[in-house]
Design an enzyme around this catalytic site. Structure first.
Site, PDB file in Angstrom:
ATOM      1  CB  SER A   1       8.755   1.972 -11.772  1.00 65.70           C
ATOM      2  OG  SER A   1       8.034   2.176 -12.969  1.00 65.70           O
TER       3      SER A   1
ATOM      4  N   GLY B   1      12.236  -1.960 -13.203  1.00 69.72           N
ATOM      5  CA  GLY B   1      13.552  -2.310 -13.717  1.00 69.72           C
ATOM      6  C   GLY B   1      14.033  -1.495 -14.892  1.00 69.72           C
TER       7      GLY B   1
ATOM      8  CD  GLU C   1      10.554  -3.367  -3.922  1.00 68.20           C
ATOM      9  OE1 GLU C   1      11.357  -4.197  -4.413  1.00 68.20           O
ATOM     10  OE2 GLU C   1      10.182  -2.338  -4.518  1.00 68.20           O
TER      11      GLU C   1
ATOM     12  CD  GLU D   1      13.550   0.643  -5.150  1.00 70.94           C
ATOM     13  OE1 GLU D   1      12.420   0.434  -5.621  1.00 70.94           O
ATOM     14  OE2 GLU D   1      14.564   0.776  -5.846  1.00 70.94           O
TER      15      GLU D   1
ATOM     16  CG  ASP E   1       5.680  -5.270  -9.425  1.00 69.66           C
ATOM     17  OD1 ASP E   1       6.024  -5.401  -8.229  1.00 69.66           O
ATOM     18  OD2 ASP E   1       6.485  -4.997 -10.339  1.00 69.66           O
ATOM     19  CB  THR E   2       5.696  -8.539  -5.458  1.00 71.99           C
ATOM     20  OG1 THR E   2       5.543  -7.569  -4.413  1.00 71.99           O
ATOM     21  CG2 THR E   2       6.973  -8.236  -6.228  1.00 71.99           C
TER      22      THR E   2
ATOM     23  NE  ARG F   1       3.653  -6.654 -14.371  1.00 71.01           N
ATOM     24  CZ  ARG F   1       4.472  -5.888 -13.662  1.00 71.01           C
ATOM     25  NH1 ARG F   1       5.673  -6.323 -13.347  1.00 71.01           N
ATOM     26  NH2 ARG F   1       4.108  -4.685 -13.273  1.00 71.01           N
TER      27      ARG F   1
END
Length: 387
Positions: A153, A155, A260, A272, A279-280, A357
């Site tokens: 996840s 990336g 997504e 996906e 997170d977005t 992050r």
């Protein structure tokens, strides 16, 4: 807590889990947070916590049997999901379902469900378990293409092959970046799209409800900023809702799903789905009356979601920090927050190794573009010290 109270076991205690824990506590739920490291964000607000490898099936079962939670809430992919399936069969409540957790932990499971069982349009893809299969998949899909571990996840392990020189590094990156170690990868062909969205989809006792579409920008598969709403044609948004309803109905259960999708003209392409806050979707902490975390808590507790009040065009900007340290300072917050309509969330993660992050800036304004510009102005005023 009283013997009559409800207990939730959070499997994953990052920044998204932290917000879910807070929302559950607003309803009087006892929250027990779990993760592989101590001091994770959700542990800082939970009633109690456990530190262990959630991929260890024996330890995972031990903790569940010890706590006997009313709700088991997976918040990450790296979990021994077959144990959740077994526990669900024994009467435990897994959010949204153990099958959803099992299928979405592994990109192969969810991709085959979407493309082969439900007939949703996806990018061309092949799976590869060995280096030889990987080389063949790249040849069949063609260059350029994207390589991802089937279990990862944010990336991790993802890379883009733009030329033959990128093939071997991509294989190495995928094997080292997977959440569960080396293993199978997916090789995806590039799709021509105008933009990509996250369509937050809520399944609750009130039925299926959709948030306004969220546009976002990623770097190597990791979200950097998002905005809401993403402008879409009526035809595109209706097809997006149809795709989201189909995939979430197939997964079942109550909770929020981050679906997504790629959009080209009025055509929708499935990418996906995450059976948990996305997170977005952190932008919803400022754009809506009920954030994605509040919606998740309501839905999984069996409470109604009669309506979602979208308040203002908004944006979120991830605070990504690079380094290797256990000490970080964020300063100049008085300047960051000097414009109206700006908020900041600092996650409180205990260390950085590589890039991570560490917070998010939220902003609202008259348009998504104005909100994103405001968030960027605020970010530029932030002082980050790695000690």
């Amino acid at each position: 807590m009283t013997s009559a109270g409800k207990k939730a076991l959070l499997l994953g205690s990052g920044e998204l889990g932290k917000e879910v824990a807070i929302e559950l506590q607003r309803f009087g739920v006892e929250v027990v947070a779990c993760d592989k490291y101590s001091g994770a964000p959700a542990m800082q607000v939970a009633h109690r916590h456990h530190v262990f490898n959630m991929l260890d099936p024996h330890k995972l079962r031990e903790i569940i049997e010890l706590e006997k939670p009313d709700h088991i809430i997976p918040e990450v992919e790296a979990i021994a999901t077959p144990v959740l399936k077994a526990m669900e069969e024994e009467g435990y409540n897994v959010t949204p379902t153990a099958t959803a957790a099992l299928l979405t932990m592994n990109r192969e499971g969810i991709r085959r469900l979407a493309a082969e069982d439900l007939g949703l349009t996806t990018s061309p893809y092949m799976f590869a378990s060995t280096h030889e299969e990987f080389i063949n998949a790249v040849k069949e899909i063609g260059i350029p293409c994207v390589v991802k571990p089937v279990m990862s996840s944010s990336g991790h392990g993802q890379s883009t092959i733009k030329s033959e020189a990128d093939i071997e590094p991509a294989w190495k990156e995928a094997q080292e970046g997977g959440r569960a170690g080396a293993g199978k990868v997916i090789v995806e062909g590039f799709v021509d799209f105008d933009y990509e969205i996250t369509l937050l989809t809520v399944r609750s006792v009130s039925g299926t409800t959709f948030c306004e579409p969220i546009g976002h920008k990623q770097v190597n598969g990791d979200y950097r900023f998002s905005w809401q709403p993403q402008p879409m044609s009526h035809k595109a948004i209706e097809q997006a809702k149809e795709y989201a309803r189909k995939i979430t109905d197939a997964l079942g259960g109550y909770g929020i799903f981050g679906v997504e999708l790629f959009i080209k003209d009025d055509k929708v392409i499935f990418s996906e789905v995450s059976p948990r806050p996305h997170d977005t979707g952190m932008v919803t902490m400022i754009s809506q009356d009920l954030s994605e975390f509040s919606l998740h808590a309501r839905a999984l507790l069996g409470l109604p979601v009669p309506a979602i009040d979208f308040r203002s065009p908004s944006a979120s900007l991830a605070i990504v920090v690079e380094g290797d340290t256990k000490c970080i300072e964020m300063e100049n917050l008085e300047k960051v927050l000097e414009e109206p309509g700006v908020e900041i969330r600092i996650f409180g993660k205990p260390e950085i190794k590589g890039h991570r992050r560490m917070g998010v800036i939220l902003a609202k304004d008259k348009t998504p573009e104005d909100a994103l510009a405001k968030a960027k102005r605020a970010y530029d005023k932030l002082s980050i010290n790695i000690l």
